[in-house]
Design a protein around this motif. Structure first.
Motif, PDB file in Angstrom:
ATOM      1  N   MET A 105      53.206  40.332  49.935  1.00  0.00           N
ATOM      2  CA  MET A 105      53.362  38.879  50.024  1.00  0.00           C
ATOM      3  C   MET A 105      53.389  38.420  51.483  1.00  0.00           C
ATOM      4  O   MET A 105      52.797  37.386  51.825  1.00  0.00           O
ATOM      5  N   ARG A 106      54.051  39.192  52.330  1.00  0.00           N
ATOM      6  CA  ARG A 106      54.102  38.828  53.751  1.00  0.00           C
ATOM      7  C   ARG A 106      52.710  38.888  54.370  1.00  0.00           C
ATOM      8  O   ARG A 106      52.325  38.003  55.148  1.00  0.00           O
ATOM      9  N   ALA A 107      51.927  39.924  54.003  1.00  0.00           N
ATOM     10  CA  ALA A 107      50.562  40.037  54.529  1.00  0.00           C
ATOM     11  C   ALA A 107      49.696  38.877  54.041  1.00  0.00           C
ATOM     12  O   ALA A 107      48.895  38.322  54.806  1.00  0.00           O
ATOM     13  N   ALA A 108      49.852  38.497  52.767  1.00  0.00           N
ATOM     14  CA  ALA A 108      49.073  37.377  52.234  1.00  0.00           C
ATOM     15  C   ALA A 108      49.430  36.072  52.935  1.00  0.00           C
ATOM     16  O   ALA A 108      48.560  35.260  53.264  1.00  0.00           O
ATOM     17  N   LEU A 109      50.708  35.875  53.183  1.00  0.00           N
ATOM     18  CA  LEU A 109      51.147  34.657  53.856  1.00  0.00           C
ATOM     19  C   LEU A 109      50.672  34.609  55.304  1.00  0.00           C
ATOM     20  O   LEU A 109      50.286  33.540  55.816  1.00  0.00           O
ATOM     21  N   ASP A 110      50.682  35.765  55.979  1.00  0.00           N
ATOM     22  CA  ASP A 110      50.159  35.814  57.350  1.00  0.00           C
ATOM     23  C   ASP A 110      48.685  35.425  57.373  1.00  0.00           C
ATOM     24  O   ASP A 110      48.221  34.698  58.268  1.00  0.00           O
ATOM     25  N   GLY A 111      47.928  35.897  56.370  1.00  0.00           N
ATOM     26  CA  GLY A 111      46.522  35.550  56.294  1.00  0.00           C
ATOM     27  C   GLY A 111      46.304  34.075  56.025  1.00  0.00           C
ATOM     28  O   GLY A 111      45.440  33.432  56.642  1.00  0.00           O
ATOM     29  N   LEU A 112      47.089  33.495  55.107  1.00  0.00           N
ATOM     30  CA  LEU A 112      46.956  32.072  54.800  1.00  0.00           C
ATOM     31  C   LEU A 112      47.256  31.214  56.023  1.00  0.00           C
ATOM     32  O   LEU A 112      46.610  30.181  56.244  1.00  0.00           O
ATOM     33  N   ARG A 113      48.226  31.637  56.831  1.00  0.00           N
ATOM     34  CA  ARG A 113      48.549  30.890  58.057  1.00  0.00           C
ATOM     35  C   ARG A 113      47.365  30.867  59.006  1.00  0.00           C
ATOM     36  O   ARG A 113      47.221  29.940  59.807  1.00  0.00           O
ATOM     37  N   GLN A 114      46.510  31.872  58.903  1.00  0.00           N
ATOM     38  CA  GLN A 114      45.350  31.949  59.789  1.00  0.00           C
ATOM     39  C   GLN A 114      44.066  31.513  59.082  1.00  0.00           C
ATOM     40  O   GLN A 114      42.970  31.748  59.576  1.00  0.00           O
ATOM     41  N   GLY A 115      44.217  30.884  57.924  1.00  0.00           N
ATOM     42  CA  GLY A 115      43.063  30.336  57.229  1.00  0.00           C
ATOM     43  C   GLY A 115      42.294  31.316  56.374  1.00  0.00           C
ATOM     44  O   GLY A 115      41.147  31.041  55.988  1.00  0.00           O
ATOM     45  N   ARG A 116      42.905  32.462  56.038  1.00  0.00           N
ATOM     46  CA  ARG A 116      42.217  33.462  55.229  1.00  0.00           C
ATOM     47  C   ARG A 116      42.929  33.638  53.894  1.00  0.00           C
ATOM     48  O   ARG A 116      44.162  33.793  53.865  1.00  0.00           O
ATOM     49  N   VAL A 117      42.175  33.638  52.805  1.00  0.00           N
ATOM     50  CA  VAL A 117      42.744  33.998  51.510  1.00  0.00           C
ATOM     51  C   VAL A 117      42.728  35.515  51.402  1.00  0.00           C
ATOM     52  O   VAL A 117      41.960  36.186  52.110  1.00  0.00           O
ATOM     53  N   PRO A 118      43.571  36.100  50.551  1.00  0.00           N
ATOM     54  CA  PRO A 118      43.589  37.560  50.424  1.00  0.00           C
ATOM     55  C   PRO A 118      42.221  38.100  50.021  1.00  0.00           C
ATOM     56  O   PRO A 118      41.536  37.507  49.185  1.00  0.00           O
ATOM     57  N   PRO A 119      41.800  39.217  50.590  1.00  0.00           N
ATOM     58  CA  PRO A 119      40.502  39.804  50.246  1.00  0.00           C
ATOM     59  C   PRO A 119      40.519  40.374  48.833  1.00  0.00           C
ATOM     60  O   PRO A 119      41.578  40.572  48.231  1.00  0.00           O
ATOM     61  N   SER A 120      39.333  40.665  48.312  1.00  0.00           N
ATOM     62  CA  SER A 120      39.226  41.208  46.950  1.00  0.00           C
ATOM     63  C   SER A 120      39.927  42.553  46.812  1.00  0.00           C
ATOM     64  O   SER A 120      40.347  42.929  45.717  1.00  0.00           O
ATOM     65  N   SER A 121      40.072  43.278  47.900  1.00  0.00           N
ATOM     66  CA  SER A 121      40.770  44.563  47.842  1.00  0.00           C
ATOM     67  C   SER A 121      42.260  44.388  47.593  1.00  0.00           C
ATOM     68  O   SER A 121      42.933  45.306  47.114  1.00  0.00           O
ATOM     69  N   ALA A 122      42.792  43.203  47.908  1.00  0.00           N
ATOM     70  CA  ALA A 122      44.216  42.940  47.730  1.00  0.00           C
ATOM     71  C   ALA A 122      44.507  42.010  46.559  1.00  0.00           C
ATOM     72  O   ALA A 122      45.623  42.016  46.025  1.00  0.00           O
ATOM     73  N   LEU A 123      43.529  41.206  46.156  1.00  0.00           N
ATOM     74  CA  LEU A 123      43.730  40.229  45.091  1.00  0.00           C
ATOM     75  C   LEU A 123      42.687  40.435  44.001  1.00  0.00           C
ATOM     76  O   LEU A 123      41.492  40.211  44.239  1.00  0.00           O
ATOM     77  N   PRO A 124      43.081  40.862  42.794  1.00  0.00           N
ATOM     78  CA  PRO A 124      42.109  41.076  41.719  1.00  0.00           C
ATOM     79  C   PRO A 124      41.459  39.756  41.304  1.00  0.00           C
ATOM     80  O   PRO A 124      42.000  38.674  41.565  1.00  0.00           O
ATOM     81  N   PRO A 125      40.304  39.820  40.650  1.00  0.00           N
ATOM     82  CA  PRO A 125      39.678  38.603  40.118  1.00  0.00           C
ATOM     83  C   PRO A 125      40.612  37.896  39.145  1.00  0.00           C
ATOM     84  O   PRO A 125      41.451  38.537  38.490  1.00  0.00           O
ATOM     85  N   PHE A 126      40.472  36.576  39.045  1.00  0.00           N
ATOM     86  CA  PHE A 126      41.354  35.787  38.195  1.00  0.00           C
ATOM     87  C   PHE A 126      41.305  36.266  36.748  1.00  0.00           C
ATOM     88  O   PHE A 126      42.323  36.279  36.056  1.00  0.00           O
ATOM     89  N   ARG A 127      40.138  36.688  36.288  1.00  0.00           N
ATOM     90  CA  ARG A 127      40.032  37.176  34.911  1.00  0.00           C
ATOM     91  C   ARG A 127      40.888  38.416  34.707  1.00  0.00           C
ATOM     92  O   ARG A 127      41.550  38.575  33.672  1.00  0.00           O
ATOM     93  N   GLU A 128      40.893  39.303  35.686  1.00  0.00           N
ATOM     94  CA  GLU A 128      41.721  40.509  35.591  1.00  0.00           C
ATOM     95  C   GLU A 128      43.208  40.160  35.650  1.00  0.00           C
ATOM     96  O   GLU A 128      44.032  40.788  34.971  1.00  0.00           O
ATOM     97  N   ILE A 129      43.554  39.164  36.445  1.00  0.00           N
ATOM     98  CA  ILE A 129      44.948  38.736  36.522  1.00  0.00           C
ATOM     99  C   ILE A 129      45.415  38.195  35.165  1.00  0.00           C
ATOM    100  O   ILE A 129      46.546  38.450  34.728  1.00  0.00           O
TER     101      ILE A 129
END
Length: 384
Positions: A322-346
């Motif tokens: 969660m901390r890594a995802a938030l750091d990325g969002l602060r810099q304008g990046r959404v989590p990559p596919s390696s860290a965030l599964p597709p919405f259908r899989e979720i």
């Protein structure tokens, strides 16, 4: 016995001084076993369980939890057989319904509701006695609901008061569907076993807590009692062994000494003789560097341990992710596919597929215009 002297069976605790005693093996025909225990043996025979000695279940007819299907073996009965198996039981720590669900989906046979993890996830707080009994119990209910196919062992802390509070705590976790409950001997407010500032109650009060928990079990709460002592860090190793023996004599099902300081101490606890010789041991593999050496489950099994908990694997990695995802969002990046599964899989992961499949089973024909509020009989009469 409790006025400073050792229990009769704990006068020698070191492995080189006390040989483990032989205890009778419980089978499905043992007269002291309850009917759920007997049914459970055939129910999970495919697991090829072995014969590690454990206490028989309480003679009183256990109360059914809301999560237990009619006719199914109780979660406590399943847990007893898992603890009796020759293979060590690995129980990652959960803290809510989702984490428990993931443990079940990963193929683990049990989960441990960690007080450390619940405090962090529920309140963003340290494990220092800040949460109430009701809050932890609510988290336990969520874990049981999230993982209906495996036993959940709940952290009951100190029992939240005197011996009568302990009995109510044990009954509450059993009613919530938990298969086991851990009761410890720290003073309140308690804290994580691997941090500084350990204080334990007197021997008399510690044993009274365990006895009260066992009385609740024996009077109908279908649950396995894990007795924990924190005396190793608060007082010393000899006191921890004394309390483990006393807890065994008080009726505990499983023994746990937290924060053992070396492989030699872990080995000595595994070989503890006397009354404790016939009881399963619990180990705590604190990831990331605790006071106890991190041992592979196979080695713990050889040392005589029946169950091992992993308290930080889920809450620790979840916080880091969660901390890594938030750091990325602060810099304008959404989590990559390696860290965030597709919405259908979720959706599948969180149970949407199961929900919609079950909802379809109960689907009803939409009412025709003008039939809203009509009973089925009235609608049928109208169609004639």
């Amino acid at each position: 016995m409790l006025q400073g002297s050792l229990p009769q069976s704990s006068q020698s605790y070191a492995p080189h001084l006390t040989a483990p005693q032989s205890h009778p093996v419980l089978t499905s025909s043992s007269p002291t076993l309850t009917s759920p225990f007997k049914r459970c043996r055939s129910y999970i025979s495919r697991m090829q369980l072995g014969r590690r000695p454990i206490r028989a279940a309480a003679a009183a007819e256990p109360a059914k939890s809301a999560s237990q299907p009619v006719g199914a073996p109780s979660k406590a009965a399943v847990l007893r057989l898992l603890l009796a198996a020759p293979e060590i039981l690995e129980a990652p720590a959960c803290f809510d319904g989702l984490s428990a669900r993931l443990i079940q989906q990963a193929g683990f046979r049990a989960g441990f509701l960690s007080g450390f993890s619940v405090a962090a996830a529920r309140a963003g707080a340290p494990d220092t006695g800040l949460l109430s009994y009701a809050e932890v119990l609510d988290s336990a209910r969520c874990a049981v609901e999230g993982a209906p196919g495996i036993p959940i062992i709940a952290d009951g802390d100190t029992g939240y008061g005197n011996a009568l509070n302990v009995k109510r705590t044990v009954r509450g976790f059993a009613a919530a569907g938990c298969a086991g409950v851990l009761i410890e001997d720290q003073e309140w407010p308690k804290s994580c076993g691997h941090v500084a500032g350990k204080r334990v109650v007197s021997r008399e009060e510690a044993v009274a807590r365990v006895r009260a928990a066992c009385d609740a079990r024996d009077s109908g709460a279908d649950i396995v009692v894990f007795a924990r002592t924190d005396a190793r860090q608060a007082v010393g190793l000899e006191e921890a062994f004394w309390r483990a023996q006393a807890f065994a004599e008080a009726g505990a099902d499983v023994l746990f000494i937290d924060a053992l300081g070396s492989l030699e101490e872990v080995t000595a606890f595994g070989a503890l003789g006397g009354t404790a010789a016939g009881l399963p041991r619990m180990a705590n593999n604190l990831e990331g560097g605790g006071r106890t050496p991190l041992l592979p489950p196979g080695e713990l099994q050889q040392l005589g341990f029946a169950v091992v908990a992993y308290p930080l694997s889920l809450i620790g990695t979840a916080a880091a992710a969660m901390r890594a995802a938030l750091d990325g969002l602060r810099q304008g990046r959404v989590p990559p596919s390696s860290a965030l599964p597709p919405f259908r899989e979720i959706q599948t992961l969180f149970g949407f597929d199961d929900y919609f499949a079950e909802a379809a089973h109960y689907a009803v024909r939409p009412a025709a215009v003008g039939e809203t509020g009509k009973t089925p009989a009235a609608a049928a009469e109208r169609e004639k």
